[in-house]
Design a protein around this motif. Structure first.
Motif, short mmCIF file in Angstrom:
data_model
loop_
_atom_site.label_atom_id
_atom_site.label_comp_id
_atom_site.label_asym_id
_atom_site.label_seq_id
_atom_site.Cartn_x
_atom_site.Cartn_y
_atom_site.Cartn_z
N ASN A 200 0.83 -1.20 0.00
CA ASN A 200 0.00 0.00 0.00
C ASN A 200 0.87 1.25 0.00
OD1 ASN A 200 0.90 0.33 2.68
ND2 ASN A 200 -0.88 -0.74 3.51
N ALA A 201 0.24 2.41 -0.14
CA ALA A 201 0.98 3.67 -0.25
C ALA A 201 1.82 3.94 1.00
CB ALA A 201 0.00 4.82 -0.49
N LYS A 202 1.30 3.57 2.16
CA LYS A 202 2.02 3.81 3.41
C LYS A 202 3.34 3.03 3.44
CE LYS A 202 1.53 3.12 8.40
NZ LYS A 202 0.64 2.63 9.48
N THR A 203 3.29 1.76 3.04
CA THR A 203 4.50 0.92 3.05
C THR A 203 5.49 1.38 1.99
OG1 THR A 203 3.21 -0.97 3.83
CG2 THR A 203 5.36 -1.43 2.86
N ILE A 204 4.99 1.76 0.81
CA ILE A 204 5.88 2.24 -0.26
C ILE A 204 6.61 3.49 0.20
CG2 ILE A 204 5.95 3.21 -2.59
CD1 ILE A 204 3.59 1.34 -3.27
N LYS A 205 5.87 4.43 0.79
CA LYS A 205 6.47 5.67 1.26
C LYS A 205 7.50 5.41 2.36
CE LYS A 205 5.27 10.20 3.19
NZ LYS A 205 4.16 11.07 3.66
N ALA A 206 7.15 4.50 3.28
CA ALA A 206 8.07 4.17 4.38
C ALA A 206 9.34 3.51 3.85
CB ALA A 206 7.38 3.27 5.39
N THR A 207 9.19 2.64 2.85
CA THR A 207 10.35 1.95 2.28
C THR A 207 11.27 2.92 1.56
OG1 THR A 207 9.00 -0.04 1.98
CG2 THR A 207 11.08 0.07 0.78
N MET A 208 10.69 3.82 0.78
CA MET A 208 11.49 4.82 0.07
C MET A 208 12.22 5.73 1.06
SD MET A 208 11.32 4.05 -3.01
CE MET A 208 10.32 3.16 -4.19
N GLY A 209 11.56 6.04 2.16
CA GLY A 209 12.19 6.87 3.18
C GLY A 209 13.28 6.15 3.95
N ALA A 210 13.15 4.83 4.06
CA ALA A 210 14.12 4.05 4.83
C ALA A 210 15.40 3.77 4.05
CB ALA A 210 13.50 2.72 5.27
N LEU A 211 15.32 3.70 2.72
CA LEU A 211 16.49 3.32 1.92
C LEU A 211 17.69 4.25 2.12
CD1 LEU A 211 14.81 2.16 -1.42
CD2 LEU A 211 15.93 0.74 0.32
N PRO A 212 17.52 5.60 2.08
CA PRO A 212 18.70 6.45 2.29
C PRO A 212 19.33 6.27 3.67
CG PRO A 212 16.89 7.70 1.34
CD PRO A 212 16.33 6.38 1.75
N LYS A 213 18.51 5.96 4.68
CA LYS A 213 19.03 5.78 6.04
C LYS A 213 19.92 4.55 6.15
CE LYS A 213 14.92 7.95 8.07
NZ LYS A 213 13.74 7.74 8.95
N LEU A 214 19.69 3.57 5.27
CA LEU A 214 20.47 2.33 5.32
C LEU A 214 21.92 2.57 4.89
CD1 LEU A 214 17.90 -0.21 3.84
CD2 LEU A 214 18.42 0.23 6.24
N LEU A 215 22.15 3.64 4.15
CA LEU A 215 23.51 3.94 3.69
C LEU A 215 24.30 4.71 4.74
CD1 LEU A 215 22.72 4.99 0.00
CD2 LEU A 215 23.46 2.76 0.84
N LYS A 216 23.62 5.14 5.80
CA LYS A 216 24.29 5.91 6.85
C LYS A 216 24.65 4.99 8.01
CE LYS A 216 21.54 10.06 5.79
NZ LYS A 216 20.57 11.05 6.35
N GLY A 217 25.62 5.42 8.80
CA GLY A 217 25.99 4.67 9.98
C GLY A 217 24.92 4.79 11.06
N SER A 218 24.99 3.95 12.05
CA SER A 218 24.01 3.95 13.12
C SER A 218 24.23 5.15 14.05
CB SER A 218 24.10 2.66 13.93
OG SER A 218 23.24 2.70 15.05
N LYS A 219 23.12 5.80 14.41
CA LYS A 219 23.20 6.92 15.36
C LYS A 219 23.10 6.44 16.80
CE LYS A 219 18.26 8.00 15.61
NZ LYS A 219 17.23 9.05 15.48
N PHE A 220 22.78 5.16 16.98
CA PHE A 220 22.57 4.63 18.33
C PHE A 220 23.91 4.17 18.91
CE2 PHE A 220 18.67 3.96 15.90
CZ PHE A 220 17.79 4.69 16.68
N ASN A 221 24.64 5.14 19.45
CA ASN A 221 25.95 4.86 20.03
C ASN A 221 25.96 5.18 21.52
OD1 ASN A 221 26.10 7.71 20.13
ND2 ASN A 221 27.03 7.78 18.09
N LYS A 222 27.11 5.00 22.12
CA LYS A 222 27.24 5.20 23.56
C LYS A 222 26.90 6.63 23.97
CE LYS A 222 30.73 3.23 25.57
NZ LYS A 222 32.10 2.94 26.09
N ASP A 223 27.33 7.60 23.17
CA ASP A 223 27.07 9.01 23.51
C ASP A 223 25.58 9.31 23.54
OD1 ASP A 223 29.78 9.50 23.71
OD2 ASP A 223 29.98 10.18 21.63
#
Length: 286
Positions: free
Chosen positions: A50-73
């Motif tokens: 559905n449109a919600k999942t497509i939009k969420a997937t497209m939004g998630a793809l660029p984040k996968l190329l970035k490092g994790s923000k969940f660090n000790k700091d």
């Protein structure tokens, strides 16, 4: 960064090995096969979500190329924020934090921790349950059950892109076979050609199967796995807040409640007792 490195390793391993075996890389360059596989897979992706999942997937793809923000700091900021809030409650009462939870962006407590404040989902989670604590109409068991349900809902909603990407990867080998079959059909249409030319057409058809499998398991499936890992990391933020608030509701002092939260973190991001204590002391001096 690791995604790009992984892709480079895959291409070097697969195409480099093929070249070392004496194969001609130019024979693998078949744009029409890529059009059939990519177009078919993308069309199935659109038709199956559905449109919600497509939009969420497209939004998630660029984040996968970035490092994790969940660090000790980040976790130390989160626990320092929780310590400050609970300390204020202990000294001045629950009603003293009404202004902080109603407008966290203007709150002098929350504004000390910009990394946490930048994540509006986590801030909303914290303020919502602090608001329930201020109301005084729910006990710790009820709040814990509500927290569990919300975290579970958040996890299922966040997992939709991972499932969509995984299904996309699962379908690509089949579309590779479709491209190969169409290539064979084209070859049969030209069965009167010399054997050398027929061999080229058959080779082109087989590239479709190769590309479908390579794209599925070498490029698409790892993205689904990576998204699931990032989702698990994100859930730790909520679990940390949950444990700290429940410890406070059960009467533990802010320093001990924060220690409960520290214990639920993964060992790779968990600060030591001393590191967290020093960070809280520095935050107090701001």
């Amino acid at each position: 960064m690791f995604v790009i490195i992984g892709y480079v390793v895959i291409m070097v391993g697969v195409f480099g090995g093929y070249a070392m075996a004496g194969g001609h890389l130019a024979a693998l360059f078949q744009p029409l096969e890529l059009v059939m596989i990519g177009g078919g897979a993308f069309g199935a992706f659109i038709a199956g979500n559905n449109a919600k999942t497509i939009k969420a997937t497209m939004g998630a793809l660029p984040k996968l190329l970035k490092g994790s923000k969940f660090n000790k700091d980040l976790y130390m900021e989160l626990m320092s924020l929780m310590f400050d809030v609970l300390s204020k409650v202990r000294k001045e009462g629950l009603m003293s934090i009404e202004g902080d939870i109603d407008s966290p962006e203007q709150s002098p407590v929350f504004s000390k921790y910009p990394s946490v404040l930048a994540d509006h989902h986590v801030v909303e989670f914290i303020t919502d349950y602090l608001r329930l604590m201020v109301s005084g109409n729910m006990d710790a068991f009820q709040i814990e059950n509500l927290m569990d349900n919300e975290i579970d809902t958040h996890h299922h909603e966040g997992a939709a892109p991972a499932h969509a990407i995984a299904r996309l990867g699962d379908g690509m080998p089949a579309f590779g076979i479709v491209a190969a079959v169409m290539g064979v059909v084209h070859t049969m249409e030209n069965v009167g050609l010399p054997p050398a030319e027929l061999g080229i057409l058959i080779a082109h058809a087989l590239v479709g199967t190769f590309l479908g499998i390579l794209l599925a398991y070498g490029f698409v499936a790892p993205l689904a796995s990576l998204h699931e890992q990032k989702l698990e990391e994100e859930a730790k933020m909520y679990q940390c807040v949950k444990v700290i608030l429940l410890a406070s509701l059960n009467g533990y002092a802010p320093a001990l409640a924060v220690e409960f939260g520290r214990k639920v973190l993964y060992s790779t991001e968990r600060p030591t007792f001393g590191e967290l204590e020093d960070h809280i002391k520095k935050s107090k001096s701001k």
